[in-house]
Design a protein around this motif. Structure first.
Motif, PDB file in Angstrom:
ATOM      1  N   MET A  90      -7.019   4.980   2.474  1.00 30.95           N
ATOM      2  CA  MET A  90      -6.630   5.365   3.840  1.00 30.95           C
ATOM      3  C   MET A  90      -6.005   4.206   4.615  1.00 30.95           C
ATOM      4  O   MET A  90      -6.046   4.166   5.845  1.00 30.95           O
ATOM      5  CB  MET A  90      -7.818   5.941   4.614  1.00 30.95           C
ATOM      6  CG  MET A  90      -8.469   7.139   3.952  1.00 30.95           C
ATOM      7  SD  MET A  90      -7.341   8.553   3.760  1.00 30.95           S
ATOM      8  CE  MET A  90      -7.418   9.284   5.402  1.00 30.95           C
ATOM      9  N   ASN A  91      -5.426   3.260   3.881  1.00 33.62           N
ATOM     10  CA  ASN A  91      -4.680   2.187   4.533  1.00 33.62           C
ATOM     11  C   ASN A  91      -3.283   2.707   4.886  1.00 33.62           C
ATOM     12  O   ASN A  91      -2.648   3.381   4.064  1.00 33.62           O
ATOM     13  CB  ASN A  91      -4.540   0.973   3.617  1.00 33.62           C
ATOM     14  CG  ASN A  91      -5.872   0.319   3.322  1.00 33.62           C
ATOM     15  OD1 ASN A  91      -6.629   0.010   4.242  1.00 33.62           O
ATOM     16  ND2 ASN A  91      -6.179   0.119   2.048  1.00 33.62           N
ATOM     17  N   GLU A 143       6.449   3.702  -4.517  1.00 35.67           N
ATOM     18  CA  GLU A 143       5.080   3.816  -4.989  1.00 35.67           C
ATOM     19  C   GLU A 143       4.518   5.148  -4.477  1.00 35.67           C
ATOM     20  O   GLU A 143       4.821   5.576  -3.361  1.00 35.67           O
ATOM     21  CB  GLU A 143       4.224   2.671  -4.445  1.00 35.67           C
ATOM     22  CG  GLU A 143       4.165   2.612  -2.921  1.00 35.67           C
ATOM     23  CD  GLU A 143       3.259   1.512  -2.404  1.00 35.67           C
ATOM     24  OE1 GLU A 143       2.194   1.293  -2.992  1.00 35.67           O
ATOM     25  OE2 GLU A 143       3.638   0.873  -1.404  1.00 35.67           O
ATOM     26  N   PHE A 144       3.760   5.805  -5.299  1.00 39.98           N
ATOM     27  CA  PHE A 144       3.170   7.075  -4.886  1.00 39.98           C
ATOM     28  C   PHE A 144       1.941   6.787  -4.019  1.00 39.98           C
ATOM     29  O   PHE A 144       1.040   6.066  -4.409  1.00 39.98           O
ATOM     30  CB  PHE A 144       2.769   7.896  -6.108  1.00 39.98           C
ATOM     31  CG  PHE A 144       2.100   9.186  -5.756  1.00 39.98           C
ATOM     32  CD1 PHE A 144       2.813  10.211  -5.167  1.00 39.98           C
ATOM     33  CD2 PHE A 144       0.744   9.366  -6.006  1.00 39.98           C
ATOM     34  CE1 PHE A 144       2.197  11.409  -4.832  1.00 39.98           C
ATOM     35  CE2 PHE A 144       0.119  10.564  -5.681  1.00 39.98           C
ATOM     36  CZ  PHE A 144       0.846  11.586  -5.090  1.00 39.98           C
ATOM     37  N   VAL A 145       1.953   7.356  -2.812  1.00 35.30           N
ATOM     38  CA  VAL A 145       0.831   7.183  -1.876  1.00 35.30           C
ATOM     39  C   VAL A 145       0.063   8.502  -1.850  1.00 35.30           C
ATOM     40  O   VAL A 145       0.569   9.512  -1.333  1.00 35.30           O
ATOM     41  CB  VAL A 145       1.339   6.807  -0.473  1.00 35.30           C
ATOM     42  CG1 VAL A 145       0.181   6.564   0.469  1.00 35.30           C
ATOM     43  CG2 VAL A 145       2.225   5.565  -0.553  1.00 35.30           C
ATOM     44  N   PRO A 146      -1.151   8.547  -2.402  1.00 36.10           N
ATOM     45  CA  PRO A 146      -1.822   9.815  -2.708  1.00 36.10           C
ATOM     46  C   PRO A 146      -2.265  10.639  -1.514  1.00 36.10           C
ATOM     47  O   PRO A 146      -2.362  11.866  -1.622  1.00 36.10           O
ATOM     48  CB  PRO A 146      -3.034   9.369  -3.539  1.00 36.10           C
ATOM     49  CG  PRO A 146      -3.281   7.958  -3.143  1.00 36.10           C
ATOM     50  CD  PRO A 146      -1.930   7.381  -2.866  1.00 36.10           C
ATOM     51  N   ASN A 147      -2.535  10.018  -0.379  1.00 35.22           N
ATOM     52  CA  ASN A 147      -3.111  10.777   0.734  1.00 35.22           C
ATOM     53  C   ASN A 147      -2.090  11.272   1.748  1.00 35.22           C
ATOM     54  O   ASN A 147      -2.409  11.501   2.918  1.00 35.22           O
ATOM     55  CB  ASN A 147      -4.187   9.945   1.436  1.00 35.22           C
ATOM     56  CG  ASN A 147      -5.498   9.971   0.671  1.00 35.22           C
ATOM     57  OD1 ASN A 147      -5.861  10.982   0.067  1.00 35.22           O
ATOM     58  ND2 ASN A 147      -6.194   8.852   0.651  1.00 35.22           N
ATOM     59  N   LYS A 148      -0.865  11.410   1.285  1.00 38.55           N
ATOM     60  CA  LYS A 148       0.193  11.981   2.130  1.00 38.55           C
ATOM     61  C   LYS A 148       0.365  11.167   3.411  1.00 38.55           C
ATOM     62  O   LYS A 148       0.216   9.953   3.404  1.00 38.55           O
ATOM     63  CB  LYS A 148      -0.086  13.450   2.413  1.00 38.55           C
ATOM     64  CG  LYS A 148      -0.147  14.303   1.139  1.00 38.55           C
ATOM     65  CD  LYS A 148      -0.250  15.780   1.431  1.00 38.55           C
ATOM     66  CE  LYS A 148      -0.231  16.574   0.133  1.00 38.55           C
ATOM     67  NZ  LYS A 148      -0.304  18.030   0.374  1.00 38.55           N
TER      68      LYS A 148
END
Length: 415
Positions: A220-221, A157-162
């Motif tokens: 931000m989890n 899954e792409f996690v957007p906040n690096k």
């Protein structure tokens, strides 16, 4: 010839015919059964050799359960525009990570293992099988994999906040992590590790917990990632030994670095270091500048002993924090980095400490300090007594040396 002699000859002839018939029936059937058994054994052995992760003499699990997640290489190339540099998200110890998008619009993070990386087939299968079977909101979710030719690819899954370090150790982005977010991240990481240690199907030791291996979603989890160095433990197993030290210097527990011993308490130690980093906004490696300087644990311990624990807190937070929560987190961090593994709390206890203010916390003892010189070798074991060999053979150096970066290291035993 007498009648009796004639009858005996007749019986003998009939007996010989019966024996011939029996042999004619039994032999082909026996050969068929034997061929079936041999064929079954060969197929089973071939399947295990190709797919199984082994725990001692027992098969733990196999990748055939997730064959439905397999994608062909062309679909991955199309999603990443043939692994274009513009889609490159970063590079880890085992390869490059790219952003991709499937035709249906789904965004993915593609981990393409370097052909020269230390993560071989064993580590690849390890990560694929583990992550596919692990389901928790604080663990990154595997969506599929690809094995084709020399290519070994995982996509998530792409996690957007690096990753956490992208914010935590950057002066321009630290301010985005206010106290409530940092506390939420600490709680989430603790929940994820607890799941690995106690609540999943198997007891799993991550062995490479650090800020760069904690991804942050749009809210931000935290999501724990990178299971290439993980170890599977049996239900009744509590610790293992290895002669191959893998992980990131500073996050590794003293008993692991010096003696090659690891357990769930090794991950607890890494979690403690991570907590102190989140609180202070400082890298563990920032304290390894010159020989003889203190480290993050010694700095936190000195402030604690002097009755000035709040001075550890990242100055960018100002006064916008809950004093009791901060002090509680500092105490938990120090409890986790104690030198004696038996004195460190379990992750179940850590989660209880974080969520229940009625729980009384014990006073921490002095943490383990690493003051090795830059070239001082650390003694390793001569034999591997661990459950299953799942480490990388990335480096051929014969000792664990001083390191100031965040790159995971793998060191082989001296011969």
């Amino acid at each position: 010839m007498s009648i009796l002699s004639t009858q005996l000859i007749s019986y003998a002839g009939e007996g010989q015919k019966s024996w011939v018939i029996i042999v004619a029936i039994v032999v082909p059937v026996g050969v068929a059964v034997l061929l079936f058994i041999v064929g079954y054994c060969l197929l089973t052995r071939r399947g295990r050799k190709k797919y199984d992760i082994v725990q001692g003499d027992n098969v733990v699990t196999d990748i055939t359960n997730v064959e439905s997640l397999h994608h062909d290489l062309n679909s991955i190339k199309a999603a990443t525009n043939n692994f274009a540099d513009s889609n490159r998200l970063g590079e880890g110890g085992f390869g490059v990570v790219y952003k991709g998008r499937f035709p249906n619009g789904q965004e993915i993070a593609v981990k393409r293992l370097s052909r020269s990386s230390g993560q071989g087939t064993t580590e690849f299968k390890n990560e694929a099988v583990l992550v596919a079977k692990l389901q928790h909101r604080n663990l990154v979710r595997l969506l599929g994999f690809c094995v084709e030719g020399e290519e070994k690819i995982l996509f998530y899954e792409f996690v957007p906040n690096k990753s956490l370090d992208y914010f935590l150790f950057n002066d321009d982005r630290q301010g985005l992590l206010d106290w409530s977010r940092r506390y939420k991240i600490i709680e989430g990481i603790a929940q994820g590790i607890l799941y690995l240690h106690e609540d999943s199907r198997l007891r799993i030791i991550h062995r490479d917990l650090k800020a760069s291996n904690v991804l942050l979603d749009s809210d931000m989890n935290p999501k724990i990632s990178d299971f290439g160095m993980a170890r599977i433990f049996g239900v009744d197993q509590t610790q293992g030994s290895t002669n191959r030290i893998v992980g990131t210097y500073g996050y590794m527990s003293p008993e692991y670095v010096v003696h090659g011993q690891f357990s769930v308490r090794s991950d607890v130690y890494s979690f403690g270091v991570l907590v102190l980093e989140i609180l202070s906004g400082k890298k563990i490696s920032d304290f390894y500048q010159t020989e003889g300087t203190g480290n993050l644990m010694s700095y936190a311990w000195k402030l604690w002993k002097d009755g000035r624990p709040l001075e550890l807190l990242d100055p960018i937070l100002g006064d916008s924090y809950a004093r009791n929560e901060v002090i509680r987190c500092i105490q938990i961090g120090l409890l986790c980095v104690q030198e004696d593994p038996a004195e460190r709390p379990t992750m179940a206890t850590v989660v209880l400490m974080l969520n229940s203010y009625s729980a009384t916390l014990p006073l921490p003892n002095e943490p383990a300090f690493f003051l090795h010189s830059r070239t001082e070798p650390i003694k390793l074991l001569e034999s591997d007594q661990s459950t299953s060999v799942l480490e990388s053979d990335q480096s051929k150096s014969q000792s664990v040396l001083y390191s100031t970066n965040e790159v995971s290291i793998t060191e082989l035993e001296p011969r």
